[in-house]
Design an enzyme around this catalytic site. Sequence first.
Site, mmCIF file in Angstrom:
data_model
loop_
_atom_site.group_PDB
_atom_site.id
_atom_site.type_symbol
_atom_site.label_atom_id
_atom_site.label_comp_id
_atom_site.label_asym_id
_atom_site.label_seq_id
_atom_site.Cartn_x
_atom_site.Cartn_y
_atom_site.Cartn_z
ATOM 1 C CE LYS A 126 -4.395 1.144 0.046
ATOM 2 N NZ LYS A 126 -5.553 0.419 -0.503
ATOM 3 C CG ASP A 166 -7.224 3.370 -1.178
ATOM 4 O OD1 ASP A 166 -7.912 2.343 -1.148
ATOM 5 O OD2 ASP A 166 -7.113 4.108 -0.182
HETATM 6 P P1 NDP Z 1 -12.907 7.715 -3.145
HETATM 7 O O1 NDP Z 1 -11.846 8.704 -2.885
HETATM 8 O O2 NDP Z 1 -13.400 7.541 -4.535
HETATM 9 O O3 NDP Z 1 -14.174 8.010 -2.213
HETATM 10 C C1 NDP Z 1 -14.050 8.034 -0.826
HETATM 11 C C2 NDP Z 1 -15.384 8.447 -0.241
HETATM 12 O O4 NDP Z 1 -15.321 8.293 1.173
HETATM 13 C C3 NDP Z 1 -15.728 9.893 -0.494
HETATM 14 O O5 NDP Z 1 -17.109 10.029 -0.568
HETATM 15 C C4 NDP Z 1 -15.157 10.576 0.745
HETATM 16 O O6 NDP Z 1 -15.749 11.826 1.060
HETATM 17 C C5 NDP Z 1 -15.489 9.561 1.812
HETATM 18 N N1 NDP Z 1 -14.518 9.695 2.912
HETATM 19 C C6 NDP Z 1 -13.168 9.622 2.834
HETATM 20 N N2 NDP Z 1 -12.622 9.825 4.053
HETATM 21 C C7 NDP Z 1 -13.656 10.028 4.897
HETATM 22 C C8 NDP Z 1 -13.758 10.288 6.285
HETATM 23 N N3 NDP Z 1 -12.658 10.376 7.047
HETATM 24 N N4 NDP Z 1 -15.007 10.414 6.814
HETATM 25 C C9 NDP Z 1 -16.115 10.324 6.044
HETATM 26 N N5 NDP Z 1 -16.081 10.086 4.718
HETATM 27 C C10 NDP Z 1 -14.876 9.933 4.159
HETATM 28 O O7 NDP Z 1 -12.346 6.327 -2.561
HETATM 29 P P2 NDP Z 1 -12.835 4.845 -2.865
HETATM 30 O O8 NDP Z 1 -14.292 4.828 -3.103
HETATM 31 O O9 NDP Z 1 -11.917 4.279 -3.867
HETATM 32 O O10 NDP Z 1 -12.481 4.111 -1.482
HETATM 33 C C11 NDP Z 1 -13.412 4.020 -0.410
HETATM 34 C C12 NDP Z 1 -12.975 2.912 0.530
HETATM 35 O O11 NDP Z 1 -12.917 1.667 -0.186
HETATM 36 C C13 NDP Z 1 -11.584 3.052 1.160
HETATM 37 O O12 NDP Z 1 -11.589 2.467 2.441
HETATM 38 C C14 NDP Z 1 -10.712 2.229 0.228
HETATM 39 O O13 NDP Z 1 -9.496 1.807 0.858
HETATM 40 C C15 NDP Z 1 -11.638 1.074 -0.045
HETATM 41 N N6 NDP Z 1 -11.334 0.284 -1.225
HETATM 42 C C16 NDP Z 1 -11.277 0.861 -2.465
HETATM 43 C C17 NDP Z 1 -11.026 0.095 -3.582
HETATM 44 C C18 NDP Z 1 -11.069 0.663 -4.958
HETATM 45 O O14 NDP Z 1 -10.988 -0.126 -5.921
HETATM 46 N N7 NDP Z 1 -11.225 1.972 -5.146
HETATM 47 C C19 NDP Z 1 -10.714 -1.342 -3.455
HETATM 48 C C20 NDP Z 1 -10.897 -1.876 -2.115
HETATM 49 C C21 NDP Z 1 -11.168 -1.066 -1.066
HETATM 50 P P3 NDP Z 1 -14.942 13.203 0.805
HETATM 51 O O15 NDP Z 1 -14.993 13.388 -0.682
HETATM 52 O O16 NDP Z 1 -15.678 14.211 1.584
HETATM 53 O O17 NDP Z 1 -13.531 12.967 1.312
#
Ligand code: NDP
Length: 445
Positions: A126, A166
């Site tokens: 990571k 991510d």
């Molecule tokens: P994105 O950046 O596309 O979206 C993240 C989302 O989560 C946004 O809506 C963001 O809101 C919100 N968010 C982030 N931090 C916080 C916080 N501290 N409190 C509340 N909301 C928060 O990321 P992904 O959708 O790619 O990833 C989301 C999760 O899924 C993570 O845990 C990631 O590690 C996991 N994941 C992702 C994969 C992938 O293929 N993308 C694969 C496997 C797991 P805001 O815009 O306000 O920050």
Amino acid sequence: MKNKIQAIMDMVIAKNQGEPEFHQAVREVVESLMPFIEKNPKYEKAKIIERMVEPERVIMFRVPWLDDQGEIRINRGYRIQMNSAIGPYKGGIRLHPSVNLSILKFLAFEQVLKNSLTTLPMGGAKGGSDFDPKGKSDNEVMRFCQSFMNELFRYIGPDTDVPAGDIGTGGREIGYMFGQYKKLRNEFTGVLTGKGLGWGGSLMRPEATGYGCVYFVEEMLKMKGESLKGKICAVSGSGNVAQYTVEKLLHLGAKVVTLSDSDGFIYDAGGIDHKELKCVLDLKNVRRGRIKECAKEFKCEYFEKKKPWQIKCDIAFPSATQNEISGEDAKILVKNGCIAVGEGANMPTTPEGISVFQKAKIMYAPGKAANAGGVATSGLEMSQNSMRLSWTREEVDRRLHDIMIAIHENCVKFGQEGKYIDYVKGANIAGFVKVADAMLAQGLV
Ligand code: NDP
């Protein structure tokens, strides 16, 4: 057994001080693995757990870049290369102000077991930076990504380490990083996944994590003779994972009532439809706005600074970030009749929350199993890059679906306890065995 767990935790805490997320991830795994390890002393003798909690390599570096005002900015870049026993390192790059060693080590540790579960040959890693792409211009993001790659390129490669997206790293960022890697190495290789379709990307990669999570939950429900049709679902986040979780839920006839970002959540009692979802995709991927703007457009409720778990639902899909479901949130979900949780995010439920779900005996799919479809499809992108061929959307989706079914079967195999399936235990043991056996076979390296 308790003493053995405590001894490992004491060692991990002493060596990794001030890294609570890493301690949390290790504890969850060690607690569920220890009974299995006691029955298989070869792993204990070879100190496999003690070796697995020590990263093979940690890289930390300076990332200087110029903002649009000509000011010099300095961020910190990281890559944790955790374990390469079963394949090249593989794992995403997180760009978020909260990024630190603790968060990246927890993610890299989880990634090792998750990648093993996918059935594909990928080790775990990571990386990321405390850079915040939010509010930055495209040019600023490009200059940051180029500077980040100016250092990272030394440590990665298609047979060494293949980073992906991510939080904060989507198609735009992968594009800038890939361009810089290509320039520095003078090589066009599959060094990153999540690439654009015209330059080595795989169809279905954007959809994969969300779709995969829904496929996994569908399998859990099938075991109980249930389906997703008509189920009320609460989804958190509104980024990549949340967006495609919603899309697949709509395909399968579920009703999605919430979406969120770090400022709050929207509640649409009538259910978010395809037209509204399209609007969310445009808002988050193009206009880069806040979820509250949707509340006005959809004429639905918005709850500032709140999480969606207070809303009554059948199934919860935490898809934002770590530790977003506390013990209290879990109690409310269970009290409101929630029957299943599918973790799209990594470690979104606190240990207290997990214990509430397990005591209530609801179906609880931990992230390392439920969200493995993302990295699995990254693995499929690597295969297509190696063959210099592209599969159709249907072909990739079929393989993704098969992989999620296989992961579910493996979790059941190792997690069945009478009528109840402990998916945490199942995922941890199934993921562990393959990596541990490879480490045993490869000697002390
Ligand atoms: P994105 O950046 O596309 O979206 C993240 C989302 O989560 C946004 O809506 C963001 O809101 C919100 N968010 C982030 N931090 C916080 C916080 N501290 N409190 C509340 N909301 C928060 O990321 P992904 O959708 O790619 O990833 C989301 C999760 O899924 C993570 O845990 C990631 O590690 C996991 N994941 C992702 C994969 C992938 O293929 N993308 C694969 C496997 C797991 P805001 O815009 O306000 O920050």
